[in-house]
Design a protein around this motif. Structure first.
Motif, PDB file in Angstrom:
ATOM      1  N   GLU A  24       1.921   0.517   2.935  1.00 39.76           N
ATOM      2  CA  GLU A  24       2.241   1.752   3.665  1.00 39.76           C
ATOM      3  C   GLU A  24       2.817   2.810   2.726  1.00 39.76           C
ATOM      4  O   GLU A  24       2.471   3.996   2.828  1.00 39.76           O
ATOM      5  N   LEU A  25       3.676   2.400   1.827  1.00 43.82           N
ATOM      6  CA  LEU A  25       4.236   3.348   0.861  1.00 43.82           C
ATOM      7  C   LEU A  25       3.160   3.926  -0.061  1.00 43.82           C
ATOM      8  O   LEU A  25       3.132   5.129  -0.330  1.00 43.82           O
ATOM      9  N   LEU A  26       2.243   3.097  -0.537  1.00 43.34           N
ATOM     10  CA  LEU A  26       1.169   3.565  -1.408  1.00 43.34           C
ATOM     11  C   LEU A  26       0.233   4.532  -0.677  1.00 43.34           C
ATOM     12  O   LEU A  26      -0.184   5.553  -1.230  1.00 43.34           O
ATOM     13  N   THR A  60       1.009   6.453   1.838  1.00 39.18           N
ATOM     14  CA  THR A  60       1.767   7.690   2.028  1.00 39.18           C
ATOM     15  C   THR A  60       1.790   8.514   0.738  1.00 39.18           C
ATOM     16  O   THR A  60       1.575   9.733   0.764  1.00 39.18           O
ATOM     17  N   ILE A  61       2.018   7.862  -0.379  1.00 40.81           N
ATOM     18  CA  ILE A  61       2.055   8.574  -1.664  1.00 40.81           C
ATOM     19  C   ILE A  61       0.684   9.155  -1.988  1.00 40.81           C
ATOM     20  O   ILE A  61       0.569  10.292  -2.472  1.00 40.81           O
ATOM     21  N   ALA A  64      10.790  -2.988   7.970  1.00 46.32           N
ATOM     22  CA  ALA A  64      10.803  -2.123   6.794  1.00 46.32           C
ATOM     23  C   ALA A  64       9.366  -1.725   6.457  1.00 46.32           C
ATOM     24  O   ALA A  64       8.412  -2.305   6.970  1.00 46.32           O
ATOM     25  N   PHE A  65       9.256  -0.743   5.580  1.00 49.30           N
ATOM     26  CA  PHE A  65       7.916  -0.317   5.144  1.00 49.30           C
ATOM     27  C   PHE A  65       7.355  -1.340   4.160  1.00 49.30           C
ATOM     28  O   PHE A  65       8.064  -1.853   3.301  1.00 49.30           O
ATOM     29  N   THR A  66       6.073  -1.576   4.301  1.00 44.92           N
ATOM     30  CA  THR A  66       5.418  -2.475   3.337  1.00 44.92           C
ATOM     31  C   THR A  66       4.965  -1.658   2.134  1.00 44.92           C
ATOM     32  O   THR A  66       4.908  -0.435   2.166  1.00 44.92           O
ATOM     33  N   LEU A  67       4.641  -2.351   1.088  1.00 47.34           N
ATOM     34  CA  LEU A  67       4.177  -1.702  -0.132  1.00 47.34           C
ATOM     35  C   LEU A  67       2.876  -0.933   0.110  1.00 47.34           C
ATOM     36  O   LEU A  67       2.680   0.163  -0.409  1.00 47.34           O
TER      37      LEU A  67
END
Length: 178
Positions: A9-11, A13-14, A4-7
């Motif tokens: 990676e999500l940050l 990307t945002i 799954a995506f880690t936090l």
């Protein structure tokens, strides 16, 4: 095992998407303002050409302003069987300035509003002509000062204040005697 995506990676990307939007949205938003400025420059070029022609020619000229077009007309003698008649026709040597993104909000002669649509103003009588366009972030004014051969574009404000105060420096006429 599924990954799954880690936090983090999500940050990341945002943040990247936010940067891209931050750089592109202002440019896209200012495109309409640039197009209105391009329309205004086309009208200014046409008025400058007409002013030069009116100053050296003996033929009367007038500017006809519709909501989406500005054109120059000249007076011609039309001969018919019953007699001669003076008529106004579009000048074939001066292409009309079409307004793609802007629309004409108002027309002023010597600082006073002109009533009626289409607006029709004769040139060559040492009159100041101002056409106010709308369609961008704010009004854009195209002004031909009395006796001037070059029209100027002013964004956001009218150049000729009633009753006709003139700022020669703002119009590129610094060397003109006052």
């Amino acid at each position: 095992m599924e990954r799954a995506f880690t936090l983090v990676e999500l940050l990341v990307t945002i943040v990247i998407v936010g940067l891209i939007l931050g750089l592109t949205v202002p440019r896209v938003a200012s495109l309409s303002g640039r197009r209105v400025a391009a329309d205004a420059q086309g009208v200014a070029d046409l008025l400058s050409l007409a002013a030069g022609r009116a100053s050296i020619g003996s033929q009367p000229l007038r500017v006809r302003v519709d909501a989406d077009r500005v054109q120059v007309e000249r007076r011609e003698l039309e001969r018919s069987g019953s007699g001669d008649l003076w008529v106004w026709r579009r000048d074939p040597f001066m292409p009309a300035a079409s307004l793609e993104r802007a629309s004409v909000a108002s027309v002023f002669v010597d600082g006073r509003a002109v009533d009626g649509r289409p607006w029709v103003v004769e040139l060559g009588e040492r009159r100041g002509l101002e056409i106010v366009l709308d369609g961008g972030d704010g009004p854009v004014s195209v002004t031909l000062m009395p006796g001037a051969l070059r029209a100027v574009v002013v964004e956001g404000a009218r150049l000729i204040d009633p009753p006709g105060r003139i700022d020669l420096d703002a119009n590129g006429m610094e060397s003109t005697a006052w």
